[in-house]
Design a protein around this motif. Structure first.
Motif, mmCIF file in Angstrom:
data_model
loop_
_atom_site.group_PDB
_atom_site.id
_atom_site.type_symbol
_atom_site.label_atom_id
_atom_site.label_comp_id
_atom_site.label_asym_id
_atom_site.label_seq_id
_atom_site.Cartn_x
_atom_site.Cartn_y
_atom_site.Cartn_z
ATOM 1 N N GLU A 298 0.831 -1.209 0.000
ATOM 2 C CA GLU A 298 0.000 0.000 0.000
ATOM 3 C C GLU A 298 0.865 1.258 0.000
ATOM 4 O O GLU A 298 0.598 2.219 -0.725
ATOM 5 C CB GLU A 298 -0.942 0.002 1.207
ATOM 6 N N GLN A 299 1.915 1.268 0.844
ATOM 7 C CA GLN A 299 2.800 2.428 0.913
ATOM 8 C C GLN A 299 3.566 2.604 -0.390
ATOM 9 O O GLN A 299 3.773 3.728 -0.858
ATOM 10 C CB GLN A 299 3.777 2.266 2.077
ATOM 11 N N MET A 300 3.991 1.491 -0.996
ATOM 12 C CA MET A 300 4.735 1.533 -2.253
ATOM 13 C C MET A 300 3.898 2.183 -3.358
ATOM 14 O O MET A 300 4.370 3.088 -4.066
ATOM 15 C CB MET A 300 5.132 0.116 -2.672
ATOM 16 N N VAL A 301 2.659 1.750 -3.504
ATOM 17 C CA VAL A 301 1.780 2.299 -4.548
ATOM 18 C C VAL A 301 1.483 3.767 -4.280
ATOM 19 O O VAL A 301 1.505 4.601 -5.192
ATOM 20 C CB VAL A 301 0.481 1.477 -4.647
ATOM 21 N N GLU A 302 1.221 4.098 -3.011
ATOM 22 C CA GLU A 302 0.930 5.492 -2.666
ATOM 23 C C GLU A 302 2.122 6.394 -2.963
ATOM 24 O O GLU A 302 1.967 7.492 -3.525
ATOM 25 C CB GLU A 302 0.545 5.594 -1.183
ATOM 26 N N ASP A 303 3.328 5.938 -2.588
ATOM 27 C CA ASP A 303 4.530 6.733 -2.838
ATOM 28 C C ASP A 303 4.775 6.897 -4.333
ATOM 29 O O ASP A 303 5.210 7.967 -4.797
ATOM 30 C CB ASP A 303 5.743 6.074 -2.186
ATOM 31 N N ARG A 304 4.514 5.864 -5.095
ATOM 32 C CA ARG A 304 4.713 5.920 -6.547
ATOM 33 C C ARG A 304 3.791 6.959 -7.178
ATOM 34 O O ARG A 304 4.226 7.778 -7.997
ATOM 35 C CB ARG A 304 4.467 4.548 -7.159
ATOM 36 N N ILE A 305 2.527 6.931 -6.783
ATOM 37 C CA ILE A 305 1.569 7.889 -7.335
ATOM 38 C C ILE A 305 1.938 9.312 -6.920
ATOM 39 O O ILE A 305 1.946 10.236 -7.744
ATOM 40 C CB ILE A 305 0.138 7.534 -6.883
ATOM 41 N N ASN A 306 2.274 9.485 -5.653
ATOM 42 C CA ASN A 306 2.648 10.824 -5.167
ATOM 43 C C ASN A 306 3.896 11.356 -5.868
ATOM 44 O O ASN A 306 4.025 12.564 -6.099
ATOM 45 C CB ASN A 306 2.869 10.794 -3.657
ATOM 46 N N LYS A 307 4.809 10.459 -6.180
ATOM 47 C CA LYS A 307 6.037 10.853 -6.870
ATOM 48 C C LYS A 307 5.719 11.527 -8.204
ATOM 49 O O LYS A 307 6.299 12.577 -8.537
ATOM 50 C CB LYS A 307 6.916 9.617 -7.094
ATOM 51 N N TYR A 308 4.799 10.943 -8.961
ATOM 52 C CA TYR A 308 4.475 11.499 -10.270
ATOM 53 C C TYR A 308 3.522 12.684 -10.179
ATOM 54 O O TYR A 308 3.559 13.578 -11.033
ATOM 55 C CB TYR A 308 3.938 10.393 -11.187
ATOM 56 N N VAL A 309 2.708 12.720 -9.163
ATOM 57 C CA VAL A 309 1.862 13.877 -8.944
ATOM 58 C C VAL A 309 2.714 15.113 -8.660
ATOM 59 O O VAL A 309 2.380 16.240 -9.078
ATOM 60 C CB VAL A 309 0.880 13.622 -7.784
ATOM 61 N N ALA A 310 3.835 14.921 -7.974
ATOM 62 C CA ALA A 310 4.693 16.025 -7.578
ATOM 63 C C ALA A 310 5.524 16.579 -8.737
ATOM 64 O O ALA A 310 6.108 17.665 -8.627
ATOM 65 C CB ALA A 310 5.637 15.577 -6.460
ATOM 66 N N ILE A 311 5.585 15.851 -9.860
ATOM 67 C CA ILE A 311 6.362 16.318 -11.007
ATOM 68 C C ILE A 311 5.552 17.374 -11.767
ATOM 69 O O ILE A 311 4.433 17.139 -12.175
ATOM 70 C CB ILE A 311 6.718 15.156 -11.955
ATOM 71 N N GLY A 312 6.146 18.539 -11.967
ATOM 72 C CA GLY A 312 5.463 19.591 -12.712
ATOM 73 C C GLY A 312 4.172 20.038 -12.081
ATOM 74 O O GLY A 312 3.109 19.965 -12.696
ATOM 75 N N PRO A 313 4.180 20.501 -10.824
ATOM 76 C CA PRO A 313 2.946 20.922 -10.171
ATOM 77 C C PRO A 313 2.284 22.081 -10.913
ATOM 78 O O PRO A 313 2.949 22.963 -11.447
ATOM 79 C CB PRO A 313 3.412 21.351 -8.766
ATOM 80 N N VAL A 314 0.959 22.069 -10.929
ATOM 81 C CA VAL A 314 0.200 23.106 -11.615
ATOM 82 C C VAL A 314 -0.105 24.229 -10.630
ATOM 83 O O VAL A 314 -0.541 23.996 -9.500
ATOM 84 C CB VAL A 314 -1.123 22.539 -12.171
ATOM 85 N N THR A 315 0.142 25.457 -11.048
ATOM 86 C CA THR A 315 -0.180 26.613 -10.206
ATOM 87 C C THR A 315 -1.207 27.473 -10.931
ATOM 88 O O THR A 315 -1.203 27.558 -12.164
ATOM 89 C CB THR A 315 1.081 27.453 -9.920
ATOM 90 N N HIS A 316 -2.056 28.083 -10.181
ATOM 91 C CA HIS A 316 -3.113 28.908 -10.765
ATOM 92 C C HIS A 316 -2.834 30.379 -10.433
ATOM 93 O O HIS A 316 -2.608 30.750 -9.285
ATOM 94 C CB HIS A 316 -4.474 28.503 -10.210
ATOM 95 N N ALA A 317 -2.833 31.195 -11.455
ATOM 96 C CA ALA A 317 -2.595 32.632 -11.262
ATOM 97 C C ALA A 317 -3.771 33.275 -10.534
ATOM 98 O O ALA A 317 -4.925 32.938 -10.762
ATOM 99 C CB ALA A 317 -2.383 33.299 -12.617
ATOM 100 N N LYS A 318 -3.455 34.188 -9.636
ATOM 101 C CA LYS A 318 -4.516 34.860 -8.888
ATOM 102 C C LYS A 318 -5.047 36.060 -9.661
ATOM 103 O O LYS A 318 -4.328 36.749 -10.338
ATOM 104 C CB LYS A 318 -3.963 35.331 -7.523
#
Length: 318
Positions: A298-318
């Motif tokens: 469970e931790q392995m899969v969660e860490d894997r998904i989080n790893k790719y989510v963290a690549i190129g984070p999207v920011t929204h202009a205010k």
């Protein structure tokens, strides 16, 4: 030996060394001191050349015709390997090889691109450019690994997925997207290594993993320098500038957090000492697998998904 354009000083020194050795073998003059001097110059010249390679020069090294490919690494690393074929849907893609191997007593599933070692074999392997059935074969093997609890190793070396109309007709984009979806959730460790070229979706189609490493003289990018140059400048003449702008080297990818590790190559590149390179790669693969196996599934899969989510984070202009 095959020398690249930026290795011309080495080629000249090797030519001189061969001539001096011929004179020495004739026994007329003792050339041992000259031979040792030339060998020292060769070592120093190689160090100087490889101390500060450009992005384009690393691209050239990744394509070196004598560079070891997936099947060579498998042969060197595994005590036994059984290749498995076909996607159980259309056919067997020769550009992607895969099967079950024994890595020092540990059973693993190994999948990788295979380019071919000569002209005939490169045509047979489609120059490492996989069709949809290649990615579906890879997914079938990953699901097999999941069923039996075997770690998955992928070796990436492709100029891109095959762009032909027949590949599109059989669902090239869907096959790659399906692999990403399934690999993100696979319940066994996935360790990926870029061993040559890592181009576009053709690379990422088997490149999503818990631990991703790149050999020192490889590249990983959404597009090749030549294609980038042809789009931006309508010519391939600017491929060197494109390579620098793309930031595609192992150092760049590690700095961006895209890959987790850079694997050092022997002086002169992986092709200069393939056996040494295979030993180094095997050691790092085993180390990475062991580290991932310490986690719960469970931790392995969660860490894997989080790893790719963290690549190129999207920011929204205010």
């Amino acid at each position: 030996m095959v020398f690249l354009e930026f290795e011309k000083p080495l080629e000249q020194l090797y030519e001189q060394l061969e001539k001096v050795k011929e004179v020495g073998e004739n026994g007329v003059v003792d050339m041992q001191s000259t031979i040792e001097e030339l060998e020292g110059k060769i070592k120093q010249t190689r160090r100087d050349i490889y101390a500060n390679l450009t992005g384009w020069q690393r691209v050239q090294l990744s394509r070196h015709p004598e560079r070891p490919y997936t099947l060579y690494y498998i042969e060197q690393m595994c005590r036994k390997f059984v290749e498995l074929h076909g996607d159980r849907c259309y056919g067997d893609d020769k550009a992607i090889v895969g099967g079950i191997g024994n890595l020092d007593g540990q059973t693993v599933v190994i999948i990788g691109h295979q380019k071919g070692v000569n002209t005939k074999m490169r045509q047979y392997r489609n120059f490492g450019m996989a069709n949809p059935e290649g990615y579906r074969k890879a997914l079938r093997l990953m699901k097999l690994a999941e069923r039996f609890g075997f770690p998955v190793i992928t070796l990436i070396d492709t100029p891109g997925a095959f762009p032909g109309i027949e590949a599109e007709e059989r669902g090239q984009a869907e096959a790659i997207a399906r692999n990403l979806f399934e690999m993100a959730q696979l319940r066994v460790p996935i360790v990926c290594a870029v061993i040559g070229e890592g181009a576009s979706g053709g690379a990422i189609g088997i490149g999503l993993g818990d631990h991703v490493m790149m050999l020192e003289n490889t590249w990983y990018s959404v597009i090749s320098p030549e294609s980038c140059s042809s789009i931006l400048w309508r010519s391939w003449d600017y491929k060197e500038q494109a390579a620098d702008a793309l930031k595609l080297t192992a150092e760049d990818m590690h700095g961006f957090g895209i890959v987790d590790e850079i694997v050092k190559e022997p002086h002169g590149g992986a092709h200069s000492s393939p056996e040494e390179m295979a030993k180094t790669l095997k050691r790092q693969l085993k180390k990475a697998i062991a580290a991932v196996q310490e986690k719960s599934v469970e931790q392995m899969v969660e860490d894997r998904i989080n790893k790719y989510v963290a690549i190129g984070p999207v920011t929204h202009a205010k």
